[in-house]
Design an enzyme around this catalytic site. Sequence first.
Site, PDB file in Angstrom:
ATOM      1  N   HIS A 234      -3.550  -5.293  -1.338  1.00  0.00           N
ATOM      2  CA  HIS A 234      -4.931  -5.251  -0.863  1.00  0.00           C
ATOM      3  C   HIS A 234      -5.696  -6.460  -1.403  1.00  0.00           C
ATOM      4  O   HIS A 234      -5.904  -6.581  -2.602  1.00  0.00           O
ATOM      5  CB  HIS A 234      -5.601  -3.965  -1.331  1.00  0.00           C
ATOM      6  CG  HIS A 234      -4.904  -2.715  -0.886  1.00  0.00           C
ATOM      7  ND1 HIS A 234      -3.936  -2.097  -1.652  1.00  0.00           N
ATOM      8  CD2 HIS A 234      -5.023  -1.989   0.249  1.00  0.00           C
ATOM      9  CE1 HIS A 234      -3.494  -1.024  -1.009  1.00  0.00           C
ATOM     10  NE2 HIS A 234      -4.140  -0.933   0.144  1.00  0.00           N
TER      11      HIS A 234
ATOM     12  N   GLU B 150      -1.722  -3.069  -8.220  1.00  0.00           N
ATOM     13  CA  GLU B 150      -2.888  -3.449  -7.430  1.00  0.00           C
ATOM     14  C   GLU B 150      -3.367  -2.221  -6.672  1.00  0.00           C
ATOM     15  O   GLU B 150      -2.655  -1.234  -6.548  1.00  0.00           O
ATOM     16  CB  GLU B 150      -2.549  -4.599  -6.485  1.00  0.00           C
ATOM     17  CG  GLU B 150      -1.500  -4.292  -5.432  1.00  0.00           C
ATOM     18  CD  GLU B 150      -2.088  -3.709  -4.148  1.00  0.00           C
ATOM     19  OE1 GLU B 150      -3.287  -3.889  -3.878  1.00  0.00           O
ATOM     20  OE2 GLU B 150      -1.334  -3.045  -3.420  1.00  0.00           O
TER      21      GLU B 150
ATOM     22  N   SER C 102       0.833  -1.190   0.000  1.00  0.00           N
ATOM     23  CA  SER C 102       0.000   0.000   0.000  1.00  0.00           C
ATOM     24  C   SER C 102       0.875   1.250   0.000  1.00  0.00           C
ATOM     25  O   SER C 102       1.701   1.424  -0.891  1.00  0.00           O
ATOM     26  CB  SER C 102      -0.960  -0.037   1.205  1.00  0.00           C
ATOM     27  OG  SER C 102      -1.908   0.994   1.150  1.00  0.00           O
TER      28      SER C 102
END
Length: 313
Positions: free
Chosen positions: A280, A211, A112
């Site tokens: 995620h 992603e 992230s």
Amino acid sequence: MIAAAAVQKPKALRPGSRFAVIAPASPGESERVTAGRKELERLGFSVVIPENPSPDGYFASSASARHSEFLSALADPASDALIATRGGYGSVYLLEQGLPQFLALKPLIGFSDLTTLQIYLWRKHRWAGFYGPMLAAGLDHGAGAPNGYDEESFRNALTRTSGTWTIPLRGETLQAGSAEGIVLGGAMTLLEATIGTPWELNTDGAILILEDRAMKPYQIDRVLMHLKHAGKLSKIRGLVLGDFPDCEPPIAASPSVRDVCARILAPLGIPIVYGAPIGHTARSILTLPLGVRARMNAEGGGRLEILEPAVIE
């Protein structure tokens, strides 16, 4: 092409290796951080969690405190690796304050918002990285569990110093084929945000990882088109895409994220795997070493053969 400078690889972790916990972005829930610490201890590592400063808005602490925590964890001779509590937002402020030219090389594990730090350290210092679970985002739920992490890929990435190994990608093939390249990438919006900065990611020759979460299909469309127009997709060798949770179409029967990815990316004519549990995901998070050579095979669920270790003796 990706720069020819030697990749800087940290030392492999061993039983008893010590993790320094950092919070470069948003704060993590204390009970989830504790659960993640216990999981690392179950794996045979030791963990040091610093005293939590007061959150500063949506940041874990002030920018100067997060900057100091990161540098202190790197400099501490007793720590062997750095792992984040969670992502969120805020790592970019560490770069705004500047990082020293010479840093003690240690594994940095996370996903992230950690994409920002991982790309910076790759571009500026050629550090191999580790796109994997964090204390309050994966490790807290345990090995093999929903919202947990994949223990095998985590151990292999951080402890194997020789040989090759294969990571089943557990997705689906959008474009069949095989390719070799350097594994790079991460959260797509964070990768996009490097464009125009001194640490803009050079993706030439890469097996690119993309992603994210909680985006509408048209927002993913916009990011992919930006990456395309910025030349970030023109010379990549292959693509591994996440499963994009919480990204359902806002209107029934309108294009899905998978539809968007197939339409924009299939014409590249490279191997593409969609739906891997990276970053995620509601499944067990895979740990992917970044900055190392790999062979991608897009067939069935797809697999990634890591051709060189990301750590050294």
